[in-house]
Motif scaffolding. Structure first.
Motif: not given
Length: 155
Positions: A53-55, A66-67, A74-75, A89-90
């Protein structure tokens, strides 16, 4: 190890069957559960990994944790069951939920005139998943109107 030996069985299961659950080297009893290769697990956990998600870069063993909290993952809105179709995004979830009409304790309502009994009323909106269900509160009328969600602007 419990890895396959190429014939569909594991070494551990064959040793248990032939040696009467004892190790062929030390003769100690074998557990009935799979024997874990801890050295391999630790080596794999130390491998480099990247968040989808964030690289961000991290060790593979930390990736799942972490994820679960990644701000870019995405949530869904907490009011998804109530009808909200927002996904984002969270990091934006709290902002969205603070203004989400579906997240209110009470369902949102609109003022309309019933097509059947012609009375003006305030109608509670209830989501059925693919359509919005409008119910006339007049017990003698009982009309329900289904409006497809794809024509309703997302919250």
């Amino acid at each position: 190890s419990e890895a396959g030996d190429g014939d569909g069985t594991s070494c551990g299961s064959r040793v248990r069957a032939v040696r009467h659950p004892k190790c062929p080297v030390c003769r100690h009893g074998l557990p009935s559960t799979a024997i874990r290769a801890l050295c391999a697990e630790q080596t794999i956990a130390a491998l480099p990994a990247t968040c989808h998600h964030c690289s961000s870069s991290m060790q593979r063993g930390s990736l799942t944790a972490h994820e679960e909290v990644c701000p870019r993952a995405p949530v869904l809105c907490a009011a998804e069951d109530g009808g909200c179709r927002w996904t984002g995004p969270r990091a934006e979830q709290d902002t969205h939920e603070a203004t989400c009409v579906w997240g209110r304790a009470e369902a949102p309502s609109v003022r309309i005139r019933c097509r059947s009994c012609r009375t003006r009323m305030e109608v509670k909106l209830k989501c059925t998943g693919k359509a919005l269900k409008l119910e006339c509160p007049n017990p003698e009328c009982g009309i329900m109107l289904l409006v497809p969600l794809n024509i309703i602007e997302r919250a």
